[in-house]
Design an enzyme around this catalytic site. Structure first.
Site: not given
Ligand SMILES: *[C@@H]1O[C@H](CO)[C@@H](O)[C@H](O)[C@H]1NC(C)=O
Length: 298
Positions: A114, A116, A118
């Site tokens: 993953e 990310d 954010e």
């Protein structure tokens, strides 16, 4: 181009023709990107809260007390570059989190990959925080945070993740804010064999997001709205052409992308010196011995 053609030889004419064709198809490629939302993406969560606008070239994600929402790419990709322009929730966005990420969905231990991005909202006038993380073969815990040097809710900005065999780079506009080198040779896991989907979500995370969960969502300000447009995915779709992902002529594998350019390296240093507010690499309470990728050099 055709007007001067009669005076040149057959083979030159043919060559020009081929070049013209190549240019035409390159132009076509370029003009077909960025794409509409529906071309590469679909709603993945709460379609009541995702609005397509501008003839499908942009979407609005809504968060209210009933639901957040999200969208996902229709296909999965192995290496490449994903980008979109995002205008984040304006005003008092404390407790909201918008995300843009690549992910291989799996609960099997040792499998999850993953990447990310954010965006943690804040009280009006306080800076948004961008948190990045990287999971490779199930191992995450690699959070870094930078405060943005502009108001990301005033305008669209370009957010981009480039993923090659050599490195993963997260960009905010043209500024690299995160670099994760392939340090497999030093025993550090690297996402390199599993295709990932592309996702964006907007949800409530006021138990942790803003000042560690101290600042709660003010629901009187709902709905919270984030805007997304200029969706662009360049990568190897899986399933897709055989051996695309290992093809060394993919542009993202090119010599210019094996490391940061000198200018990018300067910008990256500037971010780290002036805007980085958390780096797991230097968090002695979590990692008395820094993880290997932290000392491997960038
Ligand atoms: C919110 O603003 C405060 C005060 O400026 C800052 O310390 C914090 O890093 C900002 N971001 C978040 C997500 O709390």
């Amino acid at each position: 181009m055709s007007s001067g053609r009669d005076s040149i030889s057959m083979s030159a004419g043919l060559a020009i023709c081929v070049v013209a064709l190549a240019l035409a198809s390159a132009a076509q490629l370029a003009s077909s990107r960025p794409t509409t939302f529906a071309q590469d993406f679909q709603v993945a969560w709460a379609d009541t809260h995702v609005r397509q606008i501008d003839g499908g070239r942009a979407v609005q994600l809504l968060l209210d007390q009933n639901s957040g929402c999200g969208f996902a790419s229709k296909r999965k990709y192995l290496f490449g570059q994903v980008s979109m322009r995002i205008k984040l929730v304006p005003g008092d966005s404390a407790g909201t989190v918008a995300a843009f990420y690549l992910k291989l969905n799996s609960d099997t231990a040792g499998v999850r990959d993953e990447l990310d991005f954010e965006f943690l909202g804040n009280r009006s006038g306080q800076p948004y925080t961008v948190q990045t993380n990287i999971f490779a073969h199930g191992k995450g815990d690699r959070e870094q945070r930078v405060n943005l040097w502009f108001d990301p809710s005033a305008d669209f900005h370009l957010y981009r993740i480039r993923w090659s065999h050599s490195q993963i780079v997260y960009y905010v506009d043209d500024v690299p804010v995160r670099v994760f080198k392939n340090n497999e040779a030093k025993g550090v896991g690297y996402p390199n064999s599993q295709p990932m989907g592309v996702y964006s979500t907007l949800w409530e995370a006021d138990d942790w997001a803003t000042r560690g969960g101290l600042e709660k969502i003010d629901w009187t300000k709902a709905p919270f709205v984030a805007h997304y447009k200029d969706f662009d995915i360049e990568g190897c779709p899986v399933p897709g052409p055989a051996r695309c992902a290992s093809n060394p002529t993919n542009w993202w594998e090119g010599a210019n992308y094996k490391g940061l350019t000198a200018l990018e390296a300067r910008k990256y240093r500037w971010v780290r010196v002036n805007h980085m507010i958390y780096d797991y690499c230097t968090d002695k309470s979590r990692f008395p011995v820094p993880p290997p990728e932290c000392t491997a050099g960038i």
